[in-house]
Design a protein around this motif. Structure first.
Motif, PDB file in Angstrom:
ATOM      1  N   LEU A  24       0.930 -10.616 -14.752  1.00 21.83           N
ATOM      2  CA  LEU A  24       2.245 -11.259 -14.831  1.00 21.83           C
ATOM      3  C   LEU A  24       3.262 -10.512 -13.973  1.00 21.83           C
ATOM      4  CD1 LEU A  24       3.786 -13.576 -16.283  1.00 21.83           C
ATOM      5  CD2 LEU A  24       4.558 -11.854 -17.923  1.00 21.83           C
ATOM      6  N   GLU A  25       3.995 -11.271 -13.131  1.00 16.37           N
ATOM      7  CA  GLU A  25       5.018 -10.694 -12.264  1.00 16.37           C
ATOM      8  C   GLU A  25       6.426 -11.096 -12.674  1.00 16.37           C
ATOM      9  OE1 GLU A  25       4.111 -11.734  -8.240  1.00 16.37           O
ATOM     10  OE2 GLU A  25       2.119 -10.792  -8.288  1.00 16.37           O
ATOM     11  N   GLU A  26       6.602 -12.312 -13.205  1.00 19.21           N
ATOM     12  CA  GLU A  26       7.937 -12.780 -13.570  1.00 19.21           C
ATOM     13  C   GLU A  26       7.899 -13.439 -14.946  1.00 19.21           C
ATOM     14  OE1 GLU A  26       9.742 -15.236 -10.615  1.00 19.21           O
ATOM     15  OE2 GLU A  26       9.349 -13.832  -8.970  1.00 19.21           O
ATOM     16  N   LEU A  27       8.813 -13.009 -15.802  1.00 25.11           N
ATOM     17  CA  LEU A  27       8.968 -13.605 -17.128  1.00 25.11           C
ATOM     18  C   LEU A  27      10.427 -13.978 -17.312  1.00 25.11           C
ATOM     19  CD1 LEU A  27       7.889 -14.375 -19.917  1.00 25.11           C
ATOM     20  CD2 LEU A  27       8.304 -12.018 -20.656  1.00 25.11           C
ATOM     21  N   ASP A  28      10.687 -15.270 -17.430  1.00 28.64           N
ATOM     22  CA  ASP A  28      12.051 -15.774 -17.548  1.00 28.64           C
ATOM     23  C   ASP A  28      12.223 -16.435 -18.905  1.00 28.64           C
ATOM     24  OD1 ASP A  28      14.563 -16.853 -17.292  1.00 28.64           O
ATOM     25  OD2 ASP A  28      14.224 -17.731 -15.310  1.00 28.64           O
ATOM     26  N   LEU A  29      12.978 -15.773 -19.765  1.00 28.80           N
ATOM     27  CA  LEU A  29      13.291 -16.304 -21.096  1.00 28.80           C
ATOM     28  C   LEU A  29      14.801 -16.409 -21.280  1.00 28.80           C
ATOM     29  CD1 LEU A  29      10.731 -14.238 -23.225  1.00 28.80           C
ATOM     30  CD2 LEU A  29      10.518 -16.617 -22.543  1.00 28.80           C
ATOM     31  N   HIS A  30      15.536 -16.525 -20.192  1.00 28.77           N
ATOM     32  CA  HIS A  30      16.984 -16.541 -20.325  1.00 28.77           C
ATOM     33  C   HIS A  30      17.431 -17.770 -21.126  1.00 28.77           C
ATOM     34  CE1 HIS A  30      17.260 -19.458 -16.894  1.00 28.77           C
ATOM     35  NE2 HIS A  30      18.395 -19.802 -17.508  1.00 28.77           N
ATOM     36  N   GLY A  31      18.460 -17.572 -21.913  1.00 26.25           N
ATOM     37  CA  GLY A  31      19.003 -18.669 -22.704  1.00 26.25           C
ATOM     38  C   GLY A  31      18.195 -19.015 -23.935  1.00 26.25           C
ATOM     39  N   LYS A  91      -4.770 -14.970 -15.626  1.00 26.00           N
ATOM     40  CA  LYS A  91      -4.331 -15.028 -14.232  1.00 26.00           C
ATOM     41  C   LYS A  91      -2.853 -15.403 -14.099  1.00 26.00           C
ATOM     42  CE  LYS A  91      -8.850 -15.928 -12.155  1.00 26.00           C
ATOM     43  NZ  LYS A  91      -9.614 -16.747 -11.180  1.00 26.00           N
ATOM     44  N   LEU A  92      -2.172 -15.624 -15.187  1.00 29.37           N
ATOM     45  CA  LEU A  92      -0.767 -16.017 -15.117  1.00 29.37           C
ATOM     46  C   LEU A  92       0.080 -14.958 -14.420  1.00 29.37           C
ATOM     47  CD1 LEU A  92       0.197 -17.698 -18.519  1.00 29.37           C
ATOM     48  CD2 LEU A  92       0.570 -18.627 -16.231  1.00 29.37           C
ATOM     49  N   LYS A  93       0.908 -15.411 -13.490  1.00 32.38           N
ATOM     50  CA  LYS A  93       1.836 -14.513 -12.791  1.00 32.38           C
ATOM     51  C   LYS A  93       3.298 -14.885 -13.041  1.00 32.38           C
ATOM     52  CE  LYS A  93      -1.170 -13.103  -8.957  1.00 32.38           C
ATOM     53  NZ  LYS A  93      -1.280 -12.969  -7.473  1.00 32.38           N
ATOM     54  N   PHE A  94       3.546 -16.159 -13.349  1.00 32.88           N
ATOM     55  CA  PHE A  94       4.924 -16.616 -13.526  1.00 32.88           C
ATOM     56  C   PHE A  94       5.029 -17.449 -14.796  1.00 32.88           C
ATOM     57  CE2 PHE A  94       3.647 -16.587  -9.057  1.00 32.88           C
ATOM     58  CZ  PHE A  94       4.530 -15.653  -8.529  1.00 32.88           C
ATOM     59  N   ILE A  95       5.926 -17.046 -15.688  1.00 35.03           N
ATOM     60  CA  ILE A  95       6.177 -17.797 -16.919  1.00 35.03           C
ATOM     61  C   ILE A  95       7.671 -18.062 -17.027  1.00 35.03           C
ATOM     62  CG2 ILE A  95       6.100 -17.785 -19.439  1.00 35.03           C
ATOM     63  CD1 ILE A  95       3.658 -16.037 -19.324  1.00 35.03           C
ATOM     64  N   ASN A  96       8.033 -19.325 -17.225  1.00 31.22           N
ATOM     65  CA  ASN A  96       9.428 -19.701 -17.428  1.00 31.22           C
ATOM     66  C   ASN A  96       9.525 -20.562 -18.679  1.00 31.22           C
ATOM     67  OD1 ASN A  96      12.061 -20.637 -17.372  1.00 31.22           O
ATOM     68  ND2 ASN A  96      12.088 -21.004 -15.177  1.00 31.22           N
ATOM     69  N   TYR A  97      10.038 -19.965 -19.744  1.00 26.09           N
ATOM     70  CA  TYR A  97      10.349 -20.687 -20.970  1.00 26.09           C
ATOM     71  C   TYR A  97      11.848 -20.580 -21.246  1.00 26.09           C
ATOM     72  CZ  TYR A  97       5.730 -21.953 -22.809  1.00 26.09           C
ATOM     73  OH  TYR A  97       4.510 -22.550 -23.018  1.00 26.09           O
ATOM     74  N   ASN A 146      13.934 -11.565 -17.170  1.00 24.38           N
ATOM     75  CA  ASN A 146      15.246 -12.181 -17.368  1.00 24.38           C
ATOM     76  C   ASN A 146      15.385 -12.613 -18.820  1.00 24.38           C
ATOM     77  OD1 ASN A 146      17.674 -13.494 -17.236  1.00 24.38           O
ATOM     78  ND2 ASN A 146      17.129 -14.842 -15.550  1.00 24.38           N
ATOM     79  N   LEU A 147      16.227 -11.882 -19.558  1.00 23.34           N
ATOM     80  CA  LEU A 147      16.518 -12.203 -20.957  1.00 23.34           C
ATOM     81  C   LEU A 147      18.001 -12.515 -21.134  1.00 23.34           C
ATOM     82  CD1 LEU A 147      14.388  -9.396 -22.667  1.00 23.34           C
ATOM     83  CD2 LEU A 147      13.762 -11.790 -22.347  1.00 23.34           C
ATOM     84  N   SER A 148      18.659 -12.858 -20.047  1.00 20.46           N
ATOM     85  CA  SER A 148      20.091 -13.144 -20.101  1.00 20.46           C
ATOM     86  C   SER A 148      20.383 -14.263 -21.094  1.00 20.46           C
ATOM     87  CB  SER A 148      20.585 -13.549 -18.714  1.00 20.46           C
ATOM     88  OG  SER A 148      21.932 -13.955 -18.746  1.00 20.46           O
ATOM     89  N   GLY A 149      21.431 -14.072 -21.888  1.00 17.60           N
ATOM     90  CA  GLY A 149      21.841 -15.110 -22.826  1.00 17.60           C
ATOM     91  C   GLY A 149      21.034 -15.170 -24.100  1.00 17.60           C
ATOM     92  N   CYS A 150      20.151 -14.212 -24.320  1.00 23.93           N
ATOM     93  CA  CYS A 150      19.411 -14.156 -25.591  1.00 23.93           C
ATOM     94  C   CYS A 150      20.310 -13.454 -26.609  1.00 23.93           C
ATOM     95  CB  CYS A 150      18.090 -13.425 -25.409  1.00 23.93           C
ATOM     96  SG  CYS A 150      16.946 -14.281 -24.282  1.00 23.93           S
ATOM     97  N   SER A 151      21.225 -14.205 -27.180  1.00 24.07           N
ATOM     98  CA  SER A 151      22.326 -13.630 -27.958  1.00 24.07           C
ATOM     99  C   SER A 151      21.895 -13.008 -29.278  1.00 24.07           C
ATOM    100  CB  SER A 151      23.392 -14.708 -28.216  1.00 24.07           C
ATOM    101  OG  SER A 151      22.814 -15.844 -28.841  1.00 24.07           O
ATOM    102  N   LYS A 152      20.674 -13.280 -29.728  1.00 21.58           N
ATOM    103  CA  LYS A 152      20.189 -12.680 -30.974  1.00 21.58           C
ATOM    104  C   LYS A 152      19.243 -11.497 -30.729  1.00 21.58           C
ATOM    105  CE  LYS A 152      20.643 -16.778 -33.905  1.00 21.58           C
ATOM    106  NZ  LYS A 152      19.927 -17.717 -34.823  1.00 21.58           N
ATOM    107  N   LEU A 153      18.978 -11.208 -29.481  1.00 20.48           N
ATOM    108  CA  LEU A 153      18.048 -10.116 -29.167  1.00 20.48           C
ATOM    109  C   LEU A 153      18.624  -8.776 -29.603  1.00 20.48           C
ATOM    110  CD1 LEU A 153      15.371  -9.317 -27.696  1.00 20.48           C
ATOM    111  CD2 LEU A 153      16.788  -8.902 -25.685  1.00 20.48           C
ATOM    112  N   HIS A 154      17.908  -8.074 -30.455  1.00 21.58           N
ATOM    113  CA  HIS A 154      18.361  -6.759 -30.915  1.00 21.58           C
ATOM    114  C   HIS A 154      17.254  -5.714 -30.878  1.00 21.58           C
ATOM    115  CE1 HIS A 154      16.258  -7.183 -34.816  1.00 21.58           C
ATOM    116  NE2 HIS A 154      16.595  -8.457 -34.732  1.00 21.58           N
ATOM    117  N   ASP A 155      16.030  -6.174 -30.715  1.00 19.57           N
ATOM    118  CA  ASP A 155      14.879  -5.272 -30.740  1.00 19.57           C
ATOM    119  C   ASP A 155      14.283  -5.197 -29.343  1.00 19.57           C
ATOM    120  OD1 ASP A 155      12.782  -3.686 -31.486  1.00 19.57           O
ATOM    121  OD2 ASP A 155      11.651  -5.268 -32.489  1.00 19.57           O
ATOM    122  N   PHE A 156      14.411  -4.016 -28.719  1.00 22.65           N
ATOM    123  CA  PHE A 156      13.920  -3.801 -27.361  1.00 22.65           C
ATOM    124  C   PHE A 156      13.135  -2.495 -27.367  1.00 22.65           C
ATOM    125  CE2 PHE A 156      14.196  -3.094 -22.760  1.00 22.65           C
ATOM    126  CZ  PHE A 156      14.053  -4.393 -22.282  1.00 22.65           C
TER     127      PHE A 156
END
Length: 386
Positions: free
Chosen positions: A123-130, A99-105, A151-161
Motif C-alpha cells: 500500500l502506497e496511498e490511504l485516503d480516509l479524509h472526511g 497487491k493493493l497500492k491505493f485505497i480511497n474511502y 490523509n486523515l483530514s477532517g476525521c473529527s472524532k479521531l483520537h487514537d493514533f
C-alpha cells in the motif's frame, strides 16, 4: 450486458446521477476485465445489494457505490480501490488483497477503525479524509514499509493514533481538522521520506523533541492549534524546511531559541531553506529569536497580532522582503530594517511612535496616511503566501 465477456476495461461517467441495473454476476463473467470505473451510477430499486467482480480486476472506482463488491475465491489482482462517499461498510482487513497500492474511502460514514495495513504490504496511498466517525488509527501504519501518503483530514472524532511513527517512505501526513487528536507520535528514527506535515486545528499541546528526525520536512502547518504551548528547540534541525505556519496558535507564548546540543556541538542547526515564517495571531511576548543567524533566506515574516513591544533590528535577515507587524498593539518602535525590505505593514499598531525612514514601501504608520508608492506584483506576492 450480453456479448461483453471479453471486455477488458469499462469507463462509464454519466453527466448526472442516474439509476442503472446490472445483473449481480454481470461483471464476474468478464474474466479479462482489469478496469471498472462507474461515476454517477446509482442503482434502481431492483438492483441487488451486492455485486460480484472478477479476480483479474486491477482498478475499481465507484464513488457513492450503493453495493457491497464481492470477489471470487482465489488471489486478487486489485491495485486501486476508490469507493469515496460510499455508504457501505469499510472492511477492517484486506487480507485477500495483498497487491493493493491505493485505497480511497474518503467521506465514508461507516469507518470507526482504520484497516489493518499489515495485510497490504504494498500500500502506497490511504485516503480516509472526511470519515467523520473514524476514531482509531491502526497501529500497523507506524511501521508500514511502503506507505507514502496518509490523509486523515477532517476525521473529527479521531483520537487514537500510534505513539510512534517509523514509516520510512511516508511523504505526506495530513491530520488537518482532527480536532480530538491531542498528541503527536514520537519519531524514534530518522524519516527521510516525509516532506509535508499538516496539523491544522488539532488539539496537540506540544511536539516531541524527536520530531527533529523528520530530516527531509519541507512544510509544516499548525494553523489554529490553539492548545499548542511548546515548540521544541529541536525544530532548528529542520535543514530542508521551507514553510513554517503557526498562524492562530494563540497558546504559543514563546518561539524557541536555537541551542547547540552539548552532546553534538557540530550538528548543523538553523533553517537554511526557510523562506516563509507565519506567526500571525500567536501570543509571543518577545521575538528576540530573530536576532540569530538561523534564517538566512527568510523572505516573508508574519508577526501580526502578537504581544511583543520591541522588534529587533533583524540585521541577520539578509533576504527579508516582506514584514507584517500589523495589530501588534504593544509595539512601540520599529528599528532600522534590512536594506532590501520591499514592504512593511504596521496597520493598527496603536503604541507605535518610532519607525525608520521611508526607504521602502510602508503601509499603516504614516501620520499623513500616504498611499503606497510601490506595488508588489502578483508574481512577487505569490512567493510570500502563508
Amino acid at each position: 450486458m450480453q456479448g461483453t465477456e471479453h471486455a477488458e476495461a469499462i469507463f462509464l461517467e454519466l453527466p448526472e446521477p442516474e439509476e442503472a441495473y446490472f445483473s449481480p454476476r454481470a461483471f464476474e463473467k468478464m474474466k479479462k476485465l482489469w478496469l471498472l470505473v462507474l461515476v454517477n451510477v446509482d442503482k434502481d430499486n431492483s438492483f441487488p445489494d451486492s455485486i460480484r467482480l472478477p479476480n483479474a480486476l486491477m482498478w475499481f472506482q465507484w464513488p457513492n457505490c450503493p453495493l457491497v463488491p464481492e470477489f471470487s475465491k482465489g488471489p486478487k489482482k486489485l491495485v486501486g480501490l476508490d469507493m469515496r462517499k460510499s455508504k457501505i461498510k469499510v472492511p477492517e482487513q484486506f487480507k485477500d488483497f495483498k497487491k493493493l497500492k491505493f485505497i480511497n474511502y474518503s467521506e465514508c460514514e461507516s469507518p470507526i477503525h482504520m484497516p489493518d495495513l499489515k495485510c497490504i504490504p504494498d500500500l502506497e496511498e490511504l485516503d480516509l479524509h472526511g470519515c467523520k466517525n473514524l476514531e482509531h488509527a491502526h497501529e500497523s501504519l507506524a511501521d508500514h514499509n511502503n506507505l507514502q501518503l496518509l490523509n486523515l483530514s477532517g476525521c473529527s472524532k479521531l483520537h487514537d493514533f500510534p505513539k510512534m511513527l517509523r514509516s520510512k517512505k511516508l511523504q505526506l501526513l495530513n491530520l488537518n481538522l482532527c480536532s480530538k487528536l491531542e498528541s503527536f507520535p514520537e519519531i524514534p528514527d530518522k524519516m527521510e521520506g516525509l516532506r509535508g506535515l499538516y496539523l491544522i486545528k488539532t488539539s496537540i499541546e506540544k511536539l516531541p523533541k524527536s520530531i527533529e528526525n523528520l530530516v527531509s520536512l519541507e512544510e509544516m502547518d499548525l494553523r489554529y492549534c490553539t492548545k499548542l504551548r511548546i515548540l521544541p528547540s529541536s525544530i532548528y534541525r529542520f535543514q530542508n524546511l521551507e514553510r513554517l505556519i503557526l498562524e492562530g496558535c494563540s497558546g504559543l507564548v514563546e518561539f524557541p531559541k536555537n541551542g547547540e546540543d552539548p552532546k553534538d556541538p557540530h550538528m548543523k542547526t538553523g533553517f537554511p531553506k526557510l523562506y516563509v515564517l507565519n506567526l500571525r495571531g500567536c501570543n509571543l511576548s518577545k521575538v528576540d529569536f530573530l536576532e540569530s543567524s538561523c534564517f538566512p533566506v527568510l523572505r516573508a515574516l508574519y508577526l501580526l497580532g502578537n504581544n511583543f513591544a520591541t522588534l529587533p533590528t533583524c540585521g541577520q535577515l539578509h533576504n527579508l522582503l516582506w514584514l507584517d507587524v500589523s495589530h501588534t498593539q504593544q509595539l512601540q518602535e520599529i528599528p532600522k530594517m534590512p536594506g532590501q525590505l520591499r514592504r512593511l505593514y504596521a496597520i493598527g499598531c496603536e503604541s507605535l511612535s518610532k519607525f525608520p525612514p521611508d526607504t521602502f514601501e510602508v503601509q499603516g504608520i504614516s501620520s499623513q496616511n500616504r498611499l503606497p508608492s510601490y506595488s508588489t506584483s502578483r508574481r512577487d506576492a505569490s512567493i510570500f503566501a502563508p
